[in-house]
Design an enzyme around this catalytic site. Structure first.
Site, PDB file in Angstrom:
ATOM      1  N   GLY A  15      -4.629   3.774  -6.179  1.00  0.00           N
ATOM      2  CA  GLY A  15      -4.098   3.982  -4.342  1.00  0.00           C
ATOM      3  C   GLY A  15      -5.010   5.150  -4.204  1.00  0.00           C
ATOM      4  O   GLY A  15      -6.063   5.807  -4.775  1.00  0.00           O
ATOM      5  N   TYR A 134      12.452   2.398   4.468  1.00  0.00           N
ATOM      6  CA  TYR A 134      11.511   2.871   3.515  1.00  0.00           C
ATOM      7  C   TYR A 134      11.885   4.415   3.037  1.00  0.00           C
ATOM      8  O   TYR A 134      11.890   4.849   1.852  1.00  0.00           O
ATOM      9  CB  TYR A 134      10.261   3.135   4.124  1.00  0.00           C
ATOM     10  CG  TYR A 134       9.263   3.833   3.339  1.00  0.00           C
ATOM     11  CD1 TYR A 134       8.634   3.291   2.028  1.00  0.00           C
ATOM     12  CD2 TYR A 134       8.675   5.065   3.756  1.00  0.00           C
ATOM     13  CE1 TYR A 134       7.835   4.073   1.339  1.00  0.00           C
ATOM     14  CE2 TYR A 134       7.693   5.809   2.967  1.00  0.00           C
ATOM     15  CZ  TYR A 134       7.135   5.323   1.874  1.00  0.00           C
ATOM     16  OH  TYR A 134       6.333   5.974   0.871  1.00  0.00           O
TER      17      TYR A 134
END
Length: 282
Positions: A15, A134
């Protein structure tokens, strides 16, 4: 920092943040093991392992087999039906594995664990009150990690960007809007403390050698709105920000507005300077 870095396990090594961590850790002499979900990079000097955080047993087993000295858990899912399992239960499994082999654990969390309704900056003692799915997943991960590994350090951070030399998804989105590939209103009342990816990675590696547990905020020193951030990005890339639309965040779905983090505790511990976005992109 420790004289001879040991073995470092970086989850989410492919990432944006994970890749920068891999790069800096190698330069510092760490024995780096990194995980990816599907795309396996070919990075010299790094042992890559495939990891699916939805499989808790396999996650714990991988951490125990690697036997790291330090784990930096950056892997996450921003949205989708598996988000809660990956961020919540997946993080708990990483923490359980790290605790089993007595590894130091640094767990990445977010400023959106807060509801954004206060005046001023949030400190480490403020209670999470997420208003998004989230944010709720990240708040859950904090609780599960702390329960599974009492010595873990939970690092809350903000928008992670890279600038013209290493643009992240936030910068690319601003450029997409300017080029007509996307449409957006950049909010004037949503406040964050963006942090440059290299500053964050360096801070995390410093924290790996500091005996501290609990929660610490690591974010940039400037508080800016989403709109100001977008304008800074545009100018840093040599673009005219006048094409960016601004406005207030919508009443529904509700979004956290002021997520500004107070990072004074971290800055007192670190030699890495947590630069403000105006300095980096200005």
């Amino acid at each position: 920092m420790r004289n001879a870095p040991g073995r470092l396990l970086i989850t989410g090594g492919s990432g944006f943040l994970g890749a920068r961590l891999v790069e800096l850790a190698l330069a510092q002499g760490w024995d780096v093991v990194a995980t990816c979900h599907s795309r396996r990079p070919q990075t010299p000097g790094v042992r890559w392992e495939t990891l699916d955080l939805r499989n808790a047993a396999a996650t714990r087993r991988l951490v125990e087999q690697v036997t790291p000295d330090v784990v930096i858990h950056t892997a996450y899912r921003q949205e989708g039906p598996d988000m809660m399992a990956i961020i919540g239960e997946g993080s708990a499994a990483v923490a359980q594995g790290a605790f089993a082999v007595q590894a130091r654990l640094i767990h990445l969390s977010s400023d959106v664990v807060f509801d954004g309704e206060r005046i001023g900056r949030y400190t480490e003692t403020d209670e999470p009150q997420p208003v998004t799915t989230y944010g709720a997943a990240k708040a859950l991960s904090e609780r599960l990690v702390a329960a599974a590994h009492p010595g873990a350090l939970i690092v809350r951070t903000s928008l992670i960007y890279g600038g013209p030399d290493r643009p992240g998804r936030h910068e690319r989105f601003v450029l997409d809007v300017l080029d007509g590939r996307a449409e957006a209103v950049f909010f004037t009342d949503e406040l964050r403390c963006p942090i440059e990816v290299g500053d964050l990675a360096a801070a995390l590696l410093e924290l790996a050698a500091i005996d501290r547990s609990g929660i610490v905020h690591v974010a940039g020193s400037d508080v800016v709105s989403r709109y100001e951030f977008a304008c800074l990005v545009a100018r840093a890339f040599g673009r005219d920000p006048s094409g960016l639309r601004s406005g207030p965040s919508p009443a529904a779905p509700r979004r956290p507005r002021n997520c500004a983090l107070d990072s004074q505790v971290a800055q007192r511990m670190l030699t890495t300077r947590l630069r403000g976005v105006r300095e980096v992109l200005g």
